[in-house]
Write an enzyme that holds these catalytic residues in place. Structure first.
Site, PDB file in Angstrom:
ATOM      1  N   HIS A  84       1.126  26.033 -21.663  1.00  0.00           N
ATOM      2  CA  HIS A  84       2.043  25.173 -22.425  1.00  0.00           C
ATOM      3  C   HIS A  84       3.461  25.735 -22.318  1.00  0.00           C
ATOM      4  O   HIS A  84       3.652  26.937 -22.452  1.00  0.00           O
ATOM      5  CB  HIS A  84       1.623  25.141 -23.893  1.00  0.00           C
ATOM      6  N   ALA A  94      -3.962  12.826   6.345  1.00  0.00           N
ATOM      7  CA  ALA A  94      -3.885  14.006   7.196  1.00  0.00           C
ATOM      8  C   ALA A  94      -4.909  15.055   6.787  1.00  0.00           C
ATOM      9  O   ALA A  94      -5.555  15.684   7.641  1.00  0.00           O
ATOM     10  CB  ALA A  94      -2.473  14.594   7.141  1.00  0.00           C
ATOM     11  N   GLY A 129       0.829  -1.199   0.000  1.00  0.00           N
ATOM     12  CA  GLY A 129       0.000   0.000   0.000  1.00  0.00           C
ATOM     13  C   GLY A 129       0.862   1.246   0.000  1.00  0.00           C
ATOM     14  O   GLY A 129       2.058   1.208  -0.326  1.00  0.00           O
TER      15      GLY A 129
END
Length: 462
Positions: A439, A314, A181
């Site tokens: 861009h 958090a 995980g």
């Protein structure tokens, strides 16, 4: 004032981590008289043993990788190794600066801060340092600690938790990471950058298994290219010391050996022995149960953060703490849409997402009502400059809103802010496509993906 038995606070908070201190700061801001009880340091796991220190290690690892690989950009450097004393100094300086700032905030908001281990003593009070702190409402925010498995003892020597890993004074030569995980893959990524040989053991069929399957597969491909080994789909059986390390045996008999075993199977709630059950608070497997407004079955008691069975993040703790403070101050509050919370795994490459997975969307809306589009970062100029690979995947309800954004690639965590707005404002692909993205930026890839989903791709094939 905290020791004055006649004082009754508007809010007494047990735990000064993300959820607890957010409730304290917001409550005080709204005019509530708040007492905040913390046995360790305000800031809790995130600041001292979680988010902040792990990201500091990951950034140090990123610098190491850049030094090794700089020749591909025409820059000649020499990589001489990792100085863990200096890495830890850098990490601790980051923590120290944030900790001092947080202490200053607590003081400036006139929160009554009490250092000590608190225990719930009634539906409206907590005991700490031999004193009873009375309140009109109590907030439980005692957080979480690293979990282990039955028969697997975390000894801090060769079998360690993330808490131990953050304080290591050396780079291990090899490590087995039990758990694929967020915690497991972040440490695996950082240690690999430092030069450790890594093997991840994950019982489920993919790394970061809560993410969209496409994101998991992209991360697995990237980890293979980095030389990070992993074994998926078979659960842990046992661990034992060898002459100079540790051996892990899986349920199918396969074994792995390394210098260290990092147990990273998640975190469990801190709730035992704190008086919760004695005061009638409903619980399940150590978690405190709450409604959508973070209120327990006891009207004067709320709970937030890792202590409750919501996302262990958090920023979720912050939001839950703020919600409780605002509810108690009489403001109108809105329940949190946990699908709309951004999630980021800060490994290399990063995995970021908001909304629901393609599989979940099909489950909710039906397979024929879901459209998915993948935009390859190979078509994004800034990603090419950075030499990062990955994808942005969009999940849309057919002819409707985008309900999931899933991203893999370096710096993708920095793109999750716009993704959060797209999901939470229920944007249509055509609406996002109208927005002009700068861009060359990686953020441009978000616009390009929506252009393609809206049926008018620019730097992407039809």
């Amino acid at each position: 004032m905290a020791n004055d038995a006649s004082t009754v606070f508007d809010l007494v908070i047990l735990g000064g981590g993300s959820g607890g201190y957010a409730a304290a700061l917001r409550g005080a801001q709204l005019g509530l008289d708040v007492a905040l009880i913390e046995k360790g340091k305000v800031g809790g796991t995130c600041l001292h043993n979680g988010c902040i220190p792990t990201k500091a290690l990951l950034h140090a690892g990123e610098i190491a990788d850049q030094a090794r690989e700089s020749a591909q950009f025409g820059v000649k450097t020499t990589f001489e190794g990792i100085d863990m004393e200096a890495v830890n100094k850098y990490k601790d300086e980051v923590i120290s600066g944030l900790y001092k700032g947080l202490q200053g905030l607590i003081a400036s908001r006139k929160v009554h801060y009490i250092e000590g281990e608190g225990k719930l003593s009634s539906p409206t009070s907590a005991d700490v340092n031999g004193q009873r702190i009375q309140g009109r409402h109590v907030l439980l925010a005692t957080g979480s600690v690293p979990k282990s498995l039955p028969g697997l003892e975390i000894d801090g020597n060769r079998i360690i938790s993330s808490d131990h890993a953050l304080k290591m004074d050396r780079v291990p030569k090899s490590a087995i990471v039990l758990g694929g995980g967020v915690i497991g893959v972040e440490f695996a990524s950082a240690w690999k950058s430092f030069g450790t040989e890594i093997t991840i053991v994950e019982g489920l069929k993919h790394l970061v298994p809560v993410e969209d399957e496409n994101s998991s597969k992209l991360l697995e491909r990237a980890f293979r290219k980095r030389g990070i080994k992993f074994n998926l789909g078979t659960f842990f059986d046992k661990a034992e010391y060898t002459q100079d390390g540790v051996r892990v045996t899986l349920a199918d008999g396969k074994t792995f050996e390394a210098e260290l075993l990092l147990v990273a199977i998640g975190r469990g709630p801190v709730s035992q022995g704190l008086g919760y059950e004695e005061q009638g608070v409903a619980m399940d497997r150590g978690y405190v149960l709450v409604d959508e407004y973070m209120q327990t079955n006891v009207p004067t008691i709320s709970a937030v953060g890792d202590l409750v069975p919501t996302l262990q993040l958090a920023h979720v703790g912050f939001a839950e703490g703020i919600l409780v403070a605002e509810r108690l101050a009489g403001l109108k509050t809105v329940p949190i849409d946990y699908d709309g919370v951004p999630k980021v795994t800060y490994c290399h490459p990063e995995v970021a997402s908001v909304g629901i997975t393609e599989a979940k969307a099909k489950e909710i809306y039906g397979a024929d009502k879901v459209v998915a589009l993948k935009y390859n970062l190979a078509g994004n100029g800034k990603s090419r400059i950075l030499k990062t690979a990955g994808e942005i995947k969009l999940v849309q309800v057919k002819d409707g809103a985008v309900v999931g954004v899933h991203m893999v690639g370096d710096r993708m965590g920095e793109q999750v802010g716009e993704a959060q707005l797209i999901y939470n404002w229920e944007a249509l692909p055509s609406e996002v496509a109208q927005l002009i993205h700068a861009h060359p930026t990686q953020n441009e890839a978000m616009g390009e993906a929506h252009l393609a989903l809206a049926g008018k791709p620019l730097h992407a094939h039809d």
